[in-house]
Design an enzyme around this catalytic site. Structure first.
Site, mmCIF file in Angstrom:
data_model
loop_
_atom_site.group_PDB
_atom_site.id
_atom_site.type_symbol
_atom_site.label_atom_id
_atom_site.label_comp_id
_atom_site.label_asym_id
_atom_site.label_seq_id
_atom_site.Cartn_x
_atom_site.Cartn_y
_atom_site.Cartn_z
ATOM 1 N N ASP A 160 2.859 -2.277 -4.835
ATOM 2 C CA ASP A 160 3.450 -3.279 -3.938
ATOM 3 C C ASP A 160 2.459 -4.422 -3.697
ATOM 4 O OD1 ASP A 160 1.707 -1.881 -2.322
ATOM 5 O OD2 ASP A 160 3.161 -1.474 -0.728
ATOM 6 N N SER A 161 1.280 -4.333 -4.356
ATOM 7 C CA SER A 161 0.370 -5.487 -4.401
ATOM 8 C C SER A 161 1.045 -6.655 -5.127
ATOM 9 C CB SER A 161 -0.947 -5.114 -5.096
ATOM 10 O OG SER A 161 -0.699 -4.454 -6.316
ATOM 11 N N GLU A 170 -8.125 5.074 -1.159
ATOM 12 C CA GLU A 170 -8.498 3.658 -1.155
ATOM 13 C C GLU A 170 -9.564 3.387 -0.110
ATOM 14 O OE1 GLU A 170 -5.261 0.859 -1.258
ATOM 15 O OE2 GLU A 170 -6.609 -0.853 -0.987
ATOM 16 N N GLU A 207 2.555 5.650 0.917
ATOM 17 C CA GLU A 207 1.331 5.694 1.719
ATOM 18 C C GLU A 207 1.492 6.601 2.940
ATOM 19 O OE1 GLU A 207 0.258 1.682 2.848
ATOM 20 O OE2 GLU A 207 0.173 0.998 0.761
ATOM 21 N N LYS A 238 5.026 6.262 -5.589
ATOM 22 C CA LYS A 238 3.850 6.418 -4.712
ATOM 23 C C LYS A 238 4.247 5.956 -3.330
ATOM 24 C CE LYS A 238 0.028 3.612 -4.956
ATOM 25 N NZ LYS A 238 0.011 2.979 -3.626
ATOM 26 N N ASP A 246 5.447 1.910 -6.570
ATOM 27 C CA ASP A 246 5.266 1.996 -5.117
ATOM 28 C C ASP A 246 6.605 1.896 -4.397
ATOM 29 O OD1 ASP A 246 2.668 2.429 -4.220
ATOM 30 O OD2 ASP A 246 2.089 0.332 -4.452
HETATM 31 O O1 KIV Z 1 -0.248 -1.713 -4.601
HETATM 32 C C1 KIV Z 1 -1.281 -1.430 -5.228
HETATM 33 O O2 KIV Z 1 -1.716 -2.160 -6.125
HETATM 34 C C2 KIV Z 1 -1.965 -0.197 -4.875
HETATM 35 C C3 KIV Z 1 -3.308 0.047 -5.503
HETATM 36 C C4 KIV Z 1 -4.319 -0.832 -4.897
HETATM 37 C C5 KIV Z 1 -3.686 1.471 -5.430
HETATM 38 O O3 KIV Z 1 -1.478 0.571 -4.115
#
Ligand code: KIV
Length: 275
Positions: free
Chosen positions: A54-55, A192, A125, A123, A93
């Site tokens: 989600d980056s 992280e 969090e 994924k 994510d």
């Molecule tokens: O969203 C992302 O890129 C991440 C990584 C930094 C692990 O969760």
């Protein structure tokens, strides 16, 4: 006899493969991708796991945080990545508020990511609070990667992107959460921005692989945001980031040369035109 040359493709990476890598002591490589072209390069370069992070909210859309990106947008990015990948394991994510409201909602979001986008797993969090959601998703046959330490979706709760779990209480909580996530069925865990000795403790305690970003060298694997490691982003310079290229300079120079060639009538030349 077949007229086709038989091509031998390396086998696909699966969740089982990465757990086996931990058992063998083989390090796991993971990078982010959000589009077809980048995913294809990363896959063909042999990276084990591609994370549709989600980056994307930051590096693709230019938002300050990861909060605004929607499930629809993450599904779109994931479908683009899936089309470019033959070998890597693709984990997507689940974005902010797509799994925190109800456990059923979490399963629906994960299900859409698998069914509509073609991800191989998701994924999400968080620690103990997301365990029921993880159980529900895993029970439906969907692999889940956990994410502890600095969890960017909670940035407004913590107020800072500083290193997490530096005090004993938070470190113990993180260790407990890591075990709970493993028990809930996660196949791997991102750590992280936490102190390296704590990441080492978690890594040694768990049977599932840990994948670190700013969590030291003992983690079973490493992940970086591709745009950061390629040096596309000049502003972001945390201590943990190693830049493998200066793509910002390479791209800027190329664009400037093109601009100058067009302005001066040097592009295209005779060989670059038809007839
Ligand atoms: O969203 C992302 O890129 C991440 C990584 C930094 C692990 O969760």
């Amino acid at each position: 006899m077949s007229t086709h040359t038989e091509q031998v493709f390396p086998p696909r990476i699966t969740t089982r493969t990465v757990v086996d890598m931990k058992i063998r002591g083989e390090k796991i490589s993971m990078l982010t991708a959000y589009d077809y072209t980048m995913a294809r390069i990363i896959d063909q370069a042999g990276i084990d796991i591609i994370l549709v992070g989600d980056s994307a909210s930051n590096v693709m859309a230019g938002h300050e945080t990861t909060l605004p990106i929607t499930l629809e947008q993450m599904i779109y990015h994931t479908t683009c990545v899936v089309r470019g990948v033959e070998r890597s394991l693709i984990i997507a994510d689940l974005p902010f508020m797509s799994y925190q409201v109800t456990d059923t909602g979490a399963l629906e979001s994960a299900g859409r990511m698998m069914k509509e986008a073609g991800a191989h797993g998701v994924k999400l969090e968080g620690g103990r609070t997301v365990v029921p959601a993880i159980r529900k998703i895993v029970d439906a046959g969907i692999p889940v990667m956990g994410h502890l330490g600095l969890t960017p979706q909670s940035i407004y709760k913590f107020g800072t992107y500083r290193v997490r779990a530096t005090d004993e209480k938070e470190a113990n909580e993180l260790l407990t959460d890591a075990v709970l996530l493993q028990e809930a069925g996660c196949f791997a865990l991102v750590l992280e921005k936490i102190p390296a000795p704590l990441a080492e403790k978690v890594t040694r305690k768990l049977d599932i692989p840990t994948i670190g970003i700013g969590a030291g060298q003992v983690c079973d694997g490493q992940v970086l945001v591709t745009h950061d490691m390629l040096g596309l982003n000049k502003e972001f310079s945390p201590r943990f980031l190693r830049r493998y290229a200066d793509m910002h300079t390479i791209m800027t120079d190329s664009v400037k040369r093109y601009h100058s060639d067009v302005k001066n009538g040097l592009f295209p030349n005779k060989e670059e035109q038809y007839g």
